[in-house]
Every structure is written in structure tokens, then in C-alpha cells.
Design an enzyme around this catalytic site. Structure first.
Site: not given
Ligand code: NAD
Length: 257
Positions: A139, A152
């Protein structure tokens, strides 16, 4: 580019980016193995649809990527693979001092630990086949941070670091390992948040997308699952044989800022 003769496992591929990646790999001729933690008729139907549409073998294997044994069993049940796409992932947003421990554990397990387990299981098969690609969907949050996303961001930075290590361990073999770092991608998950956000800020759809969701994405455009699939197919191609241990951002300029 053709992926004919190659078998790909794509974790977390019954929706969103994983499904888009599986479709693009099938379009390129790969046999694809779909996965999620559920075992619904719909899951198996997705594989049948891909098989019918692209004329390739496709199957769905249920395995919970939060469990190390299940990650390894997925690879063994598939009989190994040439291309491993680690895509399964979840999100939870909260300040670190309020972050629920079960959510922290689940994000670290699914988003990061699964990559360790599937890669460890898949590499011996790739070595036996004399070729391999490990492609990790990290990401923009593998390269930068945002508040309230501690688990995350930690997991995705971990995936980027793990990708570099795997690349070094396989550097003298015909195996590569890289991470793709998407910015915001228009998946069903993101699409579902638009109506509520429109109501919350009294904005139209376009304003919500450009001023709220894509505030950090300079292109003010979502990346698409097809673009992610195309990037995966490129990394799986012979043209990318010397690309290893790096990241490819598909983020409309997010990480350039
Ligand atoms: P999504 O929710 O549509 O897809 C997530 C997939 O993971 C689903 O198929 C889901 O079934 C699967 N999954 C969840 N828990 C699982 C488990 N325990 N075992 C097996 N599978 C499991 O979301 P998405 O947006 O397509 O995200 C896919 C990946 O892309 C994730 O790793 C996510 O972090 C990453 N990503 C997404 C975006 C975005 O904007 N959508 C941006 C950057 C990175």
C-alpha cells in the site's frame, strides 16, 4: 504478455483488487487459484466464471489467511504455484491508545504474517519449477503513514521490508519478489463508503471523491483493479525478470509529495 503455462495463487481474491488481479492474470492466460476465508457457492462460482470467460483453469480454495497453518495449507492444496500474489488484507481505524488488541492482532496476522507463511510454503515449489514470482500487494501505507492506522501501516511497512529480504534470498535464482503500493483503489469496499460520506458532508459524489477520499492522491483519480492487475502481470512477465526487491507505486502521485 502471456502467462500461459503459469499457475497463480491470489490470496483474498473473492472481491476487490484480488478478484481484479485474478481476472487480468486469467486474461493473460494463467491458471488462477482464488481464495478467501469463506466457502460459499458464490466463491466457487467466481472461479467458474473466470474459467468460462478466459478459457483457463480456475479454482477457489477456502483458507483463512489469519492462520499460519491455513496459509501454508493453501499453497500445498494448490500443489504449489509459479506466481504468488499476496493480497488478502483488512483495515481498522482508531487512535493507538484506543486500538482494540484483537483488531491489531488480526491486521498483523492477515496483512503481514500471511505473507511470511505463504511465501515460505511457495518458495520450495518455485525452486522445484525453476521459476517464480512473489508479488505482494502492500500500500502507499507501506511507504508513508496516516494517523489512526497504526496496525495497517506497521503491517504494510513489514510487507515492504519482507519483500526486500525475500528478493535478496532469491537473487541468484530465477525468482523475484516485489511489492506493489496502491493508493486509493475503487473497490466495492471503497464504493460503499461514498453514499454515507455524501450525506455526512452534504457533498455530491464527485466532491466526496476529490475533496475527501482523494485528498492525498494528486491525480484526484482512483486507481482501478484492472490497473493493479496489469501491474501484477507486468511483474510476472519476462520484462520484469531483473526487477526484484523494490516497490512499484500505483498511487496517482501520493508518495511523490
Ligand atoms: P476487499 O475488502 O475488497 O478485499 C480484501 C480481500 O481479502 C477479500 O477478498 C477478502 O475476502 C479477503 N480476506 C479478508 N480477510 C481474509 C482472511 N482472513 N483470509 C483470507 N482472505 C481474507 O479490499 P481491497 O481494497 O480489494 O484490498 C485488497 C488488498 O489491497 C489489501 O491487502 C489492501 O490492504 C490493499 N490495498 C487496498 C487499497 C484500496 O484503496 N482499496 C489501497 C492500498 C492497498
Amino acid at each position: 504478455m502471456s502467462l500461459k503455462g503459469k499457475t497463480a495463487i491470489i490470496t483474498g481474491s473473492n472481491s476487490g483488487i484480488g478478484l481484479g488481479v485474478a481476472r487480468e492474470m486469467a486474461r493473460a492466460g494463467a491458471e488462477v487459484i482464488l481464495n478467501s476465508f469463506t466457502d460459499h457457492e458464490n466463491d466457487h462460482a467466481l472461479a467458474a466464471e473466470i474459467s468460462a470467460e478466459f478459457g483457463v483453469a480456475a479454482r477457489y480454495i477456502q483458507a483463512d489467511m489469519s492462520q499460519g497453518d491455513a496459509c501454508r495449507a493453501l499453497v500445498e492444496t494448490a500443489g504449489g504455484c509459479d506466481i504468488l500474489v499476496n493480497n488478502a488484507g483488512i483495515q481498522h481505524v482508531a487512535p493507538i491508545d484506543e486500538f482494540p488488541v484483537d483488531k491489531w492482532d488480526a491486521i498483523i496476522a492477515i496483512n503481514m504474517n500471511s505473507v511470511f507463511h505463504t511465501t515460505a510454503a511457495a518458495l520450495p515449489h518455485m525452486r522445484a519449477r525453476g521459476w517464480g514470482r512473489v508479488i505482494n500487494i502492500a500500500s502507499a501505507h507501506g511507504l508513508t503513514a496516516s494517523p489512526f492506522k497504526a496496525a495497517y501501516v506497521a503491517a504494510k511497512h513489514g510487507v515492504v521490508g519482507m519483500s526486500k529480504t525475500v528478493a535478496l534470498e532469491t537473487a541468484e535464482e530465477p525468482i523475484t519478489c516485489n511489492a506493489i503500493c496502491p493508493g486509493y483503489v475503487l473497490t466495492p469496499l471503497v464504493e460503499a463508503q461514498i453514499p454515507d460520506t455524501m450525506a455526512k458532508y452534504d457533498m455530491d459524489r464527485d466532491e466526496v471523491i476529490k475533496k475527501v477520499m482523494l485528498e492525498r492522491q494528486p491525480s484526484r483519480e482512483f486507481a482501478t483493479v484492472e490497473q493493479l492487475g496489469g501491474t501484477v502481470c507486468f511483474l510476472a512477465s519476462d520484462a520484469a525478470a531483473q526487477i526484484t526487491g523494490t516497490t512499484i507505486s500505483v498511487d496517482g502521485g501520493w508518495t511523490a509529495m
